[in-house]
Design a protein around this motif. Structure first.
Motif, PDB file in Angstrom:
ATOM      1  N   ILE A  25       0.869  -1.174   0.000  1.00  0.00           N
ATOM      2  CA  ILE A  25       0.000   0.000   0.000  1.00  0.00           C
ATOM      3  C   ILE A  25       0.908   1.227   0.000  1.00  0.00           C
ATOM      4  CG2 ILE A  25      -1.621   1.353   1.390  1.00  0.00           C
ATOM      5  CD1 ILE A  25      -2.891  -1.260   2.283  1.00  0.00           C
ATOM      6  N   THR A  26       0.609   2.187  -0.854  1.00  0.00           N
ATOM      7  CA  THR A  26       1.451   3.373  -1.011  1.00  0.00           C
ATOM      8  C   THR A  26       0.656   4.613  -0.619  1.00  0.00           C
ATOM      9  OG1 THR A  26       2.621   2.286  -2.823  1.00  0.00           O
ATOM     10  CG2 THR A  26       2.869   4.681  -2.621  1.00  0.00           C
ATOM     11  N   VAL A  27       1.219   5.421   0.272  1.00  0.00           N
ATOM     12  CA  VAL A  27       0.532   6.619   0.738  1.00  0.00           C
ATOM     13  C   VAL A  27       1.437   7.831   0.556  1.00  0.00           C
ATOM     14  CG1 VAL A  27      -0.808   5.272   2.407  1.00  0.00           C
ATOM     15  CG2 VAL A  27       1.299   6.411   3.144  1.00  0.00           C
ATOM     16  N   PRO A  28       0.849   9.013   0.363  1.00  0.00           N
ATOM     17  CA  PRO A  28       1.657  10.230   0.174  1.00  0.00           C
ATOM     18  C   PRO A  28       2.248  10.718   1.491  1.00  0.00           C
ATOM     19  CG  PRO A  28      -0.669  10.792   0.217  1.00  0.00           C
ATOM     20  CD  PRO A  28      -0.602   9.284   0.265  1.00  0.00           C
ATOM     21  N   GLU A  78      -6.573   8.327   4.237  1.00  0.00           N
ATOM     22  CA  GLU A  78      -7.578   8.060   3.200  1.00  0.00           C
ATOM     23  C   GLU A  78      -7.026   7.121   2.129  1.00  0.00           C
ATOM     24  OE1 GLU A  78      -8.692  11.901   1.792  1.00  0.00           O
ATOM     25  OE2 GLU A  78      -9.664  12.484   3.688  1.00  0.00           O
ATOM     26  N   ALA A  79      -5.781   7.357   1.727  1.00  0.00           N
ATOM     27  CA  ALA A  79      -5.169   6.481   0.721  1.00  0.00           C
ATOM     28  C   ALA A  79      -4.989   5.076   1.261  1.00  0.00           C
ATOM     29  CB  ALA A  79      -3.818   7.055   0.286  1.00  0.00           C
ATOM     30  N   PHE A  80      -4.609   4.970   2.524  1.00  0.00           N
ATOM     31  CA  PHE A  80      -4.417   3.655   3.128  1.00  0.00           C
ATOM     32  C   PHE A  80      -5.727   2.888   3.197  1.00  0.00           C
ATOM     33  CE2 PHE A  80      -4.518   0.865   6.828  1.00  0.00           C
ATOM     34  CZ  PHE A  80      -3.451   0.037   6.556  1.00  0.00           C
ATOM     35  N   TYR A  96      -9.651  -5.886   3.149  1.00  0.00           N
ATOM     36  CA  TYR A  96      -9.586  -5.663   4.592  1.00  0.00           C
ATOM     37  C   TYR A  96     -10.081  -4.264   4.953  1.00  0.00           C
ATOM     38  CZ  TYR A  96      -6.419  -9.679   4.402  1.00  0.00           C
ATOM     39  OH  TYR A  96      -5.869 -10.911   4.170  1.00  0.00           O
ATOM     40  N   GLU A  97     -10.333  -4.082   6.256  1.00  0.00           N
ATOM     41  CA  GLU A  97     -10.672  -2.795   6.827  1.00  0.00           C
ATOM     42  C   GLU A  97      -9.717  -2.502   7.983  1.00  0.00           C
ATOM     43  OE1 GLU A  97     -14.755  -2.605   7.929  1.00  0.00           O
ATOM     44  OE2 GLU A  97     -15.480  -3.352   5.989  1.00  0.00           O
ATOM     45  N   PRO A  98      -9.618  -1.236   8.404  1.00  0.00           N
ATOM     46  CA  PRO A  98      -8.701  -0.922   9.503  1.00  0.00           C
ATOM     47  C   PRO A  98      -8.925  -1.766  10.762  1.00  0.00           C
ATOM     48  CG  PRO A  98      -9.380   1.099   8.432  1.00  0.00           C
ATOM     49  CD  PRO A  98     -10.193  -0.009   7.803  1.00  0.00           C
ATOM     50  N   LYS A  99     -10.174  -2.140  11.046  1.00  0.00           N
ATOM     51  CA  LYS A  99     -10.443  -2.939  12.243  1.00  0.00           C
ATOM     52  C   LYS A  99      -9.856  -4.346  12.157  1.00  0.00           C
ATOM     53  CE  LYS A  99     -15.052  -4.440  10.669  1.00  0.00           C
ATOM     54  NZ  LYS A  99     -14.698  -5.836  10.468  1.00  0.00           N
ATOM     55  N   ILE A 101       5.778   5.698  11.112  1.00  0.00           N
ATOM     56  CA  ILE A 101       5.070   5.351  12.344  1.00  0.00           C
ATOM     57  C   ILE A 101       3.773   6.141  12.543  1.00  0.00           C
ATOM     58  CG2 ILE A 101       7.244   4.723  13.463  1.00  0.00           C
ATOM     59  CD1 ILE A 101       7.141   7.296  15.052  1.00  0.00           C
ATOM     60  N   GLY A 102       3.391   6.960  11.561  1.00  0.00           N
ATOM     61  CA  GLY A 102       2.370   7.971  11.793  1.00  0.00           C
ATOM     62  C   GLY A 102       0.966   7.499  12.082  1.00  0.00           C
ATOM     63  N   LEU A 103       0.534   6.392  11.475  1.00  0.00           N
ATOM     64  CA  LEU A 103      -0.874   6.005  11.552  1.00  0.00           C
ATOM     65  C   LEU A 103      -1.165   4.941  12.606  1.00  0.00           C
ATOM     66  CD1 LEU A 103      -1.662   5.851   7.708  1.00  0.00           C
ATOM     67  CD2 LEU A 103      -2.149   7.726   9.295  1.00  0.00           C
ATOM     68  N   MET A 104      -0.231   4.634  13.435  1.00  0.00           N
ATOM     69  CA  MET A 104      -0.420   3.485  14.331  1.00  0.00           C
ATOM     70  C   MET A 104      -1.530   3.693  15.362  1.00  0.00           C
ATOM     71  SD  MET A 104       3.089   3.695  16.569  1.00  0.00           S
ATOM     72  CE  MET A 104       2.375   3.056  18.071  1.00  0.00           C
ATOM     73  N   GLU A 105      -1.931   4.934  15.603  1.00  0.00           N
ATOM     74  CA  GLU A 105      -3.025   5.186  16.552  1.00  0.00           C
ATOM     75  C   GLU A 105      -4.402   4.944  15.935  1.00  0.00           C
ATOM     76  OE1 GLU A 105      -1.320   8.729  19.428  1.00  0.00           O
ATOM     77  OE2 GLU A 105      -2.285   9.272  17.543  1.00  0.00           O
TER      78      GLU A 105
END
Length: 325
Positions: A11-14, A46-48, A57-60, A75-79
């Motif tokens: 998965i590629t995110v900006p 949003e991109a992820f 899949y979904e984030p959950k 490490i930004g989205l781990m929360e």
């Protein structure tokens, strides 16, 4: 593509950084894991989420985050994951996630001391005020467990940990012997050479790390592995790992030779060398260019191509006559 390779999804995110997009890898094993967690922006999230849904899949569904290193774009989205059970990385990552006031003060004090030793003029030290800025743009938290060289990834026992410090003191890569796959983080990128970045020592009373020497050692270590396919943190996946490693080592040695040419018969401090090595970049990219310059000098000192003395607290470099470089 074999069945085993289908368990890796990219998965590629900006990102807002000059390095550009960053990759997150989804591993489906005993646990559904992601390798690295992008940068903490709405655009990245949003991109992820969109790309995660494309692979079913979904984030959950994400149970575990495994980090290659501590930099903000990893490490930004781990929360953001509601059912996250585990956050796993090198032990040093924990201090970057917790960001206690004492750690942040030691971080800034380290660079204040180092830049004084480097001969940086006082009016450039405003850069120090910006050191904490990227640290505020990432998730806070803590590790639930740690991994080191030789460990298996929890829930993915066929992936083994390789310690690859250099770009970051906390940097780990993950290798799967059965098909020669390497999840390499930022250690080995095809399109650019990662910066071996200066960092404070893990303990304040320790000697500072020499990231360029570590990076070269980590590159050479990978030559002993049968790497067929590299999944990097940035840029495209690739297969020519050994060839690329040799090119990276050679390129670094050529730059070190250029540093010796800059010094010539003179005596110079780190800052003076940096301004000549990166005349068009050092003001806008002060931290990166100083890291690169000091890394080259560490290498030259290690191979005894330069020698040093201290003048009023500033480290002065001069070439060693008869050096083989």
């Amino acid at each position: 593509m074999t069945i085993v390779k289908q368990k890796i999804s990219q998965i590629t995110v900006p990102t807002p950084y000059a390095v550009g997009d960053v990759h997150i890898y989804v591993l489906n094993g005993e646990r559904l894991s992601i390798i690295d967690a992008g940068v903490k922006t709405d655009e990245a999230w949003e991109a992820f989420v969109y790309q995660l849904k494309q692979i079913g899949y979904e984030p959950k569904d994400i149970e575990q985050v495994i980090l290659t290193h501590h930099h903000p774009d990893h490490i930004g989205l781990m929360e953001y994951f509601p059912r996250l059970e585990e956050v796993i990385a090198h032990p040093q990552v924990d201090q970057w996630l917790k960001r206690d006031p004492e750690f942040l003060q030691n971080y800034q004090s380290f660079f204040q001391t180092l830049y004084h030793q480097a001969g940086v003029p006082a009016h450039y030290l405003s850069f120090l005020k910006q050191l904490r800025n990227p640290l505020g743009d990432v998730a806070k938290g803590n590790l639930t467990s740690t991994i080191l060289e030789g460990d298996a990834l929890p829930g993915h026992g066929d992936w083994k940990v390789i310690a690859t410090p250099g770009h970051a003191q906390s940097h780990l890569s993950f290798y799967r012997e059965k098909d020669g796959a390497l999840l390499g983080g930022d250690h080995l990128l095809e399109h650019i050479s990662p910066n071996p970045l200066l960092e404070p020592p893990f303990q304040p009373d320790e000697e500072r790390p020499r990231p360029m020497l570590q990076y070269r050692s980590s590159l050479k270590k990978l030559l002993s592995y049968d790497i067929e396919h590299v999944y990097p943190g940035h840029g495209k996946t690739f297969t020519n790992a050994a060839e690329l490693i040799h090119r990276r080592l050679e390129s670094q040695e050529k730059r070190a030779a250029k540093v010796r040419e800059i010094i010539g018969e003179a005596e110079m401090n780190m800052f003076q060398i940096c301004t000549r090595l990166f005349p068009n970049q050092y003001e806008k990219q002060f931290g990166l260019t100083m890291s690169e310059t000091i890394g080259q000098l560490d290498y030259l000192e290690d191979i005894k191509a330069v020698k040093t003395k201290v003048d009023n607290g500033v480290i002065i470099y001069e070439n060693v006559e008869g050096s083989l470089l």
